[in-house]
Design a protein around this motif. Structure first.
Motif, PDB file in Angstrom:
ATOM      1  N   LEU A   1      -5.781   0.727   4.371  1.00 36.97           N
ATOM      2  CA  LEU A   1      -4.466   1.344   4.192  1.00 36.97           C
ATOM      3  C   LEU A   1      -4.306   2.063   2.852  1.00 36.97           C
ATOM      4  CD1 LEU A   1      -2.232  -1.443   5.755  1.00 36.97           C
ATOM      5  CD2 LEU A   1      -2.672   0.835   6.698  1.00 36.97           C
TER       6      LEU A   1
ATOM      7  N   ARG B   1      -3.993   5.656   3.371  1.00 33.14           N
ATOM      8  CA  ARG B   1      -3.160   6.010   4.531  1.00 33.14           C
ATOM      9  C   ARG B   1      -1.850   5.214   4.505  1.00 33.14           C
ATOM     10  NH1 ARG B   1      -7.540   6.309   9.426  1.00 33.14           N
ATOM     11  NH2 ARG B   1      -6.536   8.229  10.058  1.00 33.14           N
TER      12      ARG B   1
ATOM     13  N   ASN C   1       1.115   6.006   5.015  1.00 29.01           N
ATOM     14  CA  ASN C   1       2.118   6.379   6.014  1.00 29.01           C
ATOM     15  C   ASN C   1       1.753   5.909   7.407  1.00 29.01           C
ATOM     16  OD1 ASN C   1       3.932   7.649   4.241  1.00 29.01           O
ATOM     17  ND2 ASN C   1       2.571   9.413   4.148  1.00 29.01           N
ATOM     18  N   SER C   2       0.829   4.990   7.498  1.00 28.12           N
ATOM     19  CA  SER C   2       0.419   4.442   8.787  1.00 28.12           C
ATOM     20  C   SER C   2       1.397   3.382   9.252  1.00 28.12           C
ATOM     21  CB  SER C   2      -0.968   3.794   8.660  1.00 28.12           C
ATOM     22  OG  SER C   2      -1.921   4.733   8.240  1.00 28.12           O
ATOM     23  N   ALA C   3       1.376   3.130  10.535  1.00 28.72           N
ATOM     24  CA  ALA C   3       2.049   1.964  11.099  1.00 28.72           C
ATOM     25  C   ALA C   3       0.945   0.971  11.448  1.00 28.72           C
ATOM     26  CB  ALA C   3       2.842   2.342  12.344  1.00 28.72           C
ATOM     27  N   VAL C   4       1.292  -0.306  11.513  1.00 29.92           N
ATOM     28  CA  VAL C   4       0.310  -1.349  11.798  1.00 29.92           C
ATOM     29  C   VAL C   4       0.748  -2.121  13.032  1.00 29.92           C
ATOM     30  CG1 VAL C   4      -0.803  -3.453  10.936  1.00 29.92           C
ATOM     31  CG2 VAL C   4      -0.300  -1.572   9.354  1.00 29.92           C
TER      32      VAL C   4
ATOM     33  N   SER D   1       2.770   0.448   4.489  1.00 32.02           N
ATOM     34  CA  SER D   1       2.817   0.964   5.863  1.00 32.02           C
ATOM     35  C   SER D   1       4.249   1.318   6.224  1.00 32.02           C
ATOM     36  CB  SER D   1       2.254  -0.057   6.860  1.00 32.02           C
ATOM     37  OG  SER D   1       3.106  -1.172   6.973  1.00 32.02           O
ATOM     38  N   ARG D   2       4.405   2.105   7.284  1.00 26.32           N
ATOM     39  CA  ARG D   2       5.723   2.540   7.752  1.00 26.32           C
ATOM     40  C   ARG D   2       6.394   1.488   8.609  1.00 26.32           C
ATOM     41  NH1 ARG D   2       5.980   8.319   7.800  1.00 26.32           N
ATOM     42  NH2 ARG D   2       8.122   8.037   8.430  1.00 26.32           N
TER      43      ARG D   2
ATOM     44  N   LEU E   1       5.450  -2.640  10.795  1.00 29.22           N
ATOM     45  CA  LEU E   1       4.511  -3.643  11.276  1.00 29.22           C
ATOM     46  C   LEU E   1       5.017  -4.186  12.606  1.00 29.22           C
ATOM     47  CD1 LEU E   1       2.122  -5.659  10.961  1.00 29.22           C
ATOM     48  CD2 LEU E   1       3.683  -7.112   9.632  1.00 29.22           C
TER      49      LEU E   1
ATOM     50  N   ARG F   1       9.879  -2.966   4.715  1.00 32.02           N
ATOM     51  CA  ARG F   1       9.154  -2.351   5.829  1.00 32.02           C
ATOM     52  C   ARG F   1       9.708  -2.903   7.133  1.00 32.02           C
ATOM     53  NH1 ARG F   1       3.892  -3.974   4.862  1.00 32.02           N
ATOM     54  NH2 ARG F   1       4.575  -6.025   5.451  1.00 32.02           N
TER      55      ARG F   1
END
Length: 134
Positions: free
Chosen positions: A51, A54, A56-59, A86-87, A89, A114
């Motif tokens: 991450l 990255r 701006n990723s979602a998990v 992250s954006r 979870l 988040r």
């Protein structure tokens, strides 16, 4: 599950990590995983590495196959949660063990700012995660 194929970006003794083309990091517990403190430490390092570039990723954390998690391992995840940019979870749970651990993640994530939600199917988690990317 998802219509996108994913190549495995990393694998530990207890989990598989892969990004899909949209920027969703899928973390899938391996069958009958029993997480120890060493596993948690390794998984945290892999998540942070993947991450780092990255944010701006979602998990999506699919814990349905998780069999057990050591108390100290839960503590390691608790102390590391803020280090996962992250954006959103999404946590997929099914068994009593995964539901308890999912609730722990929900509690931990409240202070992170988040968005975090639990789901019973990967498809529902995926829909939600895609919306977090927009």
């Amino acid at each position: 599950m998802t219509m996108y194929s994913r190549q495995i970006d990393a694998q530990t003794r207890t989990a598989q990590f892969s990004f899909d083309p949209r920027g969703i990091l899928w973390i899938i517990s391996l069958p009958a995983a029993q997480e120890t403190p060493a596993d948690a430490t390794e998984n945290v390092a892999v998540m942070q590495r993947l991450l780092a570039n990255r944010p701006n990723s979602a998990v999506i954390l699919d814990m349905r196959a998780l069999e057990a998690i050591d108390r100290e391992a839960r503590h390691i995840y608790t102390n590391s949660d803020a280090k996962f940019p992250s954006r959103g979870l999404a946590i997929v749970v099914e068994s009593a063990t995964s539901r308890i651990t999912g609730n722990l993640y929900m509690t931990i994530s409240r202070g992170s700012g988040r968005p975090t939600r639990m789901f019973q199917t990967p498809a529902d988690a995926e829909i939600w995660a895609v919306n977090q990317l927009n």
